[in-house]
Design an enzyme around this catalytic site. Structure first.
Site, PDB file in Angstrom:
ATOM      1  CE1 TYR A  43      -4.043   1.699  -0.169  1.00 21.77           C
ATOM      2  CE2 TYR A  43      -2.877   3.242   1.373  1.00 21.77           C
ATOM      3  CZ  TYR A  43      -3.813   3.150   0.321  1.00 21.77           C
ATOM      4  OH  TYR A  43      -4.976   3.916   0.188  1.00 21.77           O
ATOM      5  CG  HIS A  62       4.007  -8.383  -3.703  1.00 25.36           C
ATOM      6  ND1 HIS A  62       4.817  -7.655  -4.577  1.00 25.36           N
ATOM      7  CD2 HIS A  62       3.036  -7.439  -3.314  1.00 25.36           C
ATOM      8  CE1 HIS A  62       4.153  -6.640  -5.111  1.00 25.36           C
ATOM      9  NE2 HIS A  62       3.137  -6.694  -4.584  1.00 25.36           N
ATOM     10  CG  HIS A 119      -0.950  -7.362  -6.795  1.00 25.84           C
ATOM     11  ND1 HIS A 119      -1.476  -6.163  -7.396  1.00 25.84           N
ATOM     12  CD2 HIS A 119       0.258  -6.937  -6.432  1.00 25.84           C
ATOM     13  CE1 HIS A 119      -0.603  -5.173  -7.341  1.00 25.84           C
ATOM     14  NE2 HIS A 119       0.483  -5.782  -6.766  1.00 25.84           N
ATOM     15  CG  HIS A 171      -6.469  -6.782 -10.311  1.00 26.45           C
ATOM     16  ND1 HIS A 171      -7.516  -7.189 -11.312  1.00 26.45           N
ATOM     17  CD2 HIS A 171      -6.288  -8.044  -9.922  1.00 26.45           C
ATOM     18  CE1 HIS A 171      -8.028  -8.081 -11.143  1.00 26.45           C
ATOM     19  NE2 HIS A 171      -7.082  -8.829 -10.377  1.00 26.45           N
TER      20      HIS A 171
HETATM   21  P1  M7G Z   1       2.592  -3.430  -7.052  1.00 23.88           P
HETATM   22  O1  M7G Z   1       2.749  -3.536  -5.572  1.00 23.88           O
HETATM   23  O2  M7G Z   1       1.496  -3.183  -7.658  1.00 23.88           O
HETATM   24  O3  M7G Z   1       3.707  -2.544  -7.615  1.00 23.88           O
HETATM   25  O4  M7G Z   1       3.159  -4.791  -7.443  1.00 23.88           O
HETATM   26  P2  M7G Z   1       5.581  -2.582  -7.425  1.00 23.88           P
HETATM   27  O5  M7G Z   1       5.949  -2.944  -9.049  1.00 23.88           O
HETATM   28  O6  M7G Z   1       5.680  -0.951  -7.293  1.00 23.88           O
HETATM   29  O7  M7G Z   1       5.864  -3.437  -6.443  1.00 23.88           O
HETATM   30  C1  M7G Z   1       2.842  -5.263  -8.976  1.00 23.88           C
HETATM   31  C2  M7G Z   1       4.047  -6.529  -9.036  1.00 23.88           C
HETATM   32  O8  M7G Z   1       3.427  -6.975 -10.299  1.00 23.88           O
HETATM   33  C3  M7G Z   1       5.498  -6.050  -8.984  1.00 23.88           C
HETATM   34  O9  M7G Z   1       6.074  -6.870  -8.196  1.00 23.88           O
HETATM   35  C4  M7G Z   1       5.955  -6.353 -10.450  1.00 23.88           C
HETATM   36  O10 M7G Z   1       7.293  -6.617 -10.659  1.00 23.88           O
HETATM   37  C5  M7G Z   1       4.879  -7.225 -10.803  1.00 23.88           C
HETATM   38  N1  M7G Z   1       4.757  -7.226 -12.626  1.00 23.88           N
HETATM   39  C6  M7G Z   1       4.514  -5.652 -13.066  1.00 23.88           C
HETATM   40  N2  M7G Z   1       4.358  -6.115 -14.312  1.00 23.88           N
HETATM   41  C7  M7G Z   1       3.996  -5.236 -15.477  1.00 23.88           C
HETATM   42  C8  M7G Z   1       4.374  -7.536 -14.702  1.00 23.88           C
HETATM   43  C9  M7G Z   1       4.102  -8.359 -15.769  1.00 23.88           C
HETATM   44  O11 M7G Z   1       3.655  -8.029 -16.623  1.00 23.88           O
HETATM   45  N3  M7G Z   1       4.009  -9.609 -15.618  1.00 23.88           N
HETATM   46  C10 M7G Z   1       4.551 -10.153 -14.201  1.00 23.88           C
HETATM   47  N4  M7G Z   1       4.797 -11.384 -13.935  1.00 23.88           N
HETATM   48  N5  M7G Z   1       4.513  -9.550 -13.213  1.00 23.88           N
HETATM   49  C11 M7G Z   1       4.454  -7.956 -13.392  1.00 23.88           C
END
Ligand code: M7G
Length: 330
Positions: free
Chosen positions: A262, A272, A270, A268
């Site tokens: 956060y 980790h 998700h 959307h």
């Molecule tokens: P977040 O907490 O929304 O943002 O996590 P952050 O990127 O600032 O941590 C989104 C997570 O999705 C991150 O860990 C990204 O590395 C991962 N991610 C982002 N994209 C665009 C992709 C993708 O196209 N494929 C996969 N497999 N992971 C992605």
């Protein structure tokens, strides 16, 4: 910084052109290995022109570069991959060594290993939006305390207008991309999710294991939207996600850090999953909320995340920070 005018939202043709170009490359060479830019043979980055280095780290062995790829804005991330224990014997046997210095019992060498043991991971975002460029630029951060009223009056209107596209998430859920990478899926529309490797993880070793669980429900933006009604969904992700990781990677739940961000970058819901001990980007206390804590908090107060003040860091040129400043909150 160069003007960033192209993005997938306002220029779908440009995005398609890049996709088509990389798809064509796969067909031409018949040696497809995966999605865009991952095909072997042709180097889709050969024409990349660097505009600026957004950030780099000698310790992390990474560099984030902004530039142009076929006239489109692009961000390229290069990262030297970790040394795998299984490759050690080949590294020792097949490399060349050049002495740098010798002193008493101490020597340093330049070791040149065979190319296949000396890979870099390259991540390409093309066309990149201005927000992508900002995301990867080294910047000072500021901690913001967001009350529930702040969320309604500042954050929510901002993210409704300005957040990253979640098309990549829908592509995963609809099996239009990365379907071969899915580790586990529970297809239930309410409780279900897709578990797959995060694109930050090269999957060569579990030391830096990083997976994400993406919910099939599309209407939960972030932690802020969660209420006790979502506890079964969160418990399902926690249980089945851990079981799938145990099965695929032989890592027990006690070796995993399972959390939500956060603010997230992508609105959307998700979750980790990272290996405990791996200093994953964004796993600090100012941004990561352990899933077990989230579940407990919702048990003790069904509207915990709707009513609490939540703190999070924002980067200096984040538009949301400007909104908080404008509202006199900082
Ligand atoms: P977040 O907490 O929304 O943002 O996590 P952050 O990127 O600032 O941590 C989104 C997570 O999705 C991150 O860990 C990204 O590395 C991962 N991610 C982002 N994209 C665009 C992709 C993708 O196209 N494929 C996969 N497999 N992971 C992605």
């Amino acid at each position: 910084m160069a003007d960033i005018s192209t993005n997938r939202e306002n220029n779908p043709e440009a995005f398609d052109e890049f996709t088509q170009r990389t798809k064509k490359t796969k067909t031409n060479h018949g040696d497809e290995q995966g999605e865009n830019g991952r095909e072997s043979g042709k180097n889709v980055l050969s024409g990349f022109q660097t505009t600026t280095v957004l950030s780099d780290s000698a310790r992390e062995k990474t560099i984030f570069v902004h530039g142009k790829l076929a006239d489109q804005n692009a961000v390229v991330i290069l990262e030297k991959t970790p040394i795998r224990e299984g490759a050690l014997s080949e590294i020792f046997a097949a490399s060349t060594l050049e002495l740098d210095m010798r002193n008493d019992i101490y020597c340093t060498y330049r070791l040149r290993s065979p190319p296949h043991l000396n890979e870099m991971k390259a991540t390409v975002v093309c066309p990149a939006t201005e927000k992508h460029v900002q995301k990867y630029q080294r910047q000072e951060s500021f901690l913001v305390e967001e009350t529930t009223d702040d969320y309604q009056s500042i954050t929510l209107p901002f993210i409704q207008k300005q957040s990253f596209s979640v098309q990549w998430v829908y592509n995963i859920l609809e099996k239009k991309a990365e379907s071969e990478r899915i580790v586990f899926e529970d297809p239930d529309p309410k409780l279900g999710f897709v578990l797959l490797p995060d694109f930050k993880w090269d999957q060569k070793q579990t030391d830096n294991l990083y997976l994400i669980a993406i919910t099939h429900q599309r209407n939960i933006k972030s932690l802020r939207d969660l209420t006790s009604e979502h506890i079964p969904l969160l418990q399902n992700i926690f249980q089945k996600g851990k079981e799938a990781i145990q099965q695929h990677y032989s890592l027990p739940g006690s070796k995993l850090r399972v959390y939500l961000h956060y603010q997230p970058s992508y609105y959307h819901l998700h979750v980790h999953f990272t290996k405990l001990g791996y200093d994953a980007p964004g796993c600090g206390v100012e941004r990561a909320h352990l899933l077990t804590d989230v579940i407990q908090n919702l048990h003790s107060d069904p509207h915990y995340y709707k009513t609490r003040t939540l703190s999070f860091p924002l980067r200096a040129d984040d538009g949301l920070l400007a909104q908080f400043k404008e509202a006199g909150k900082l």
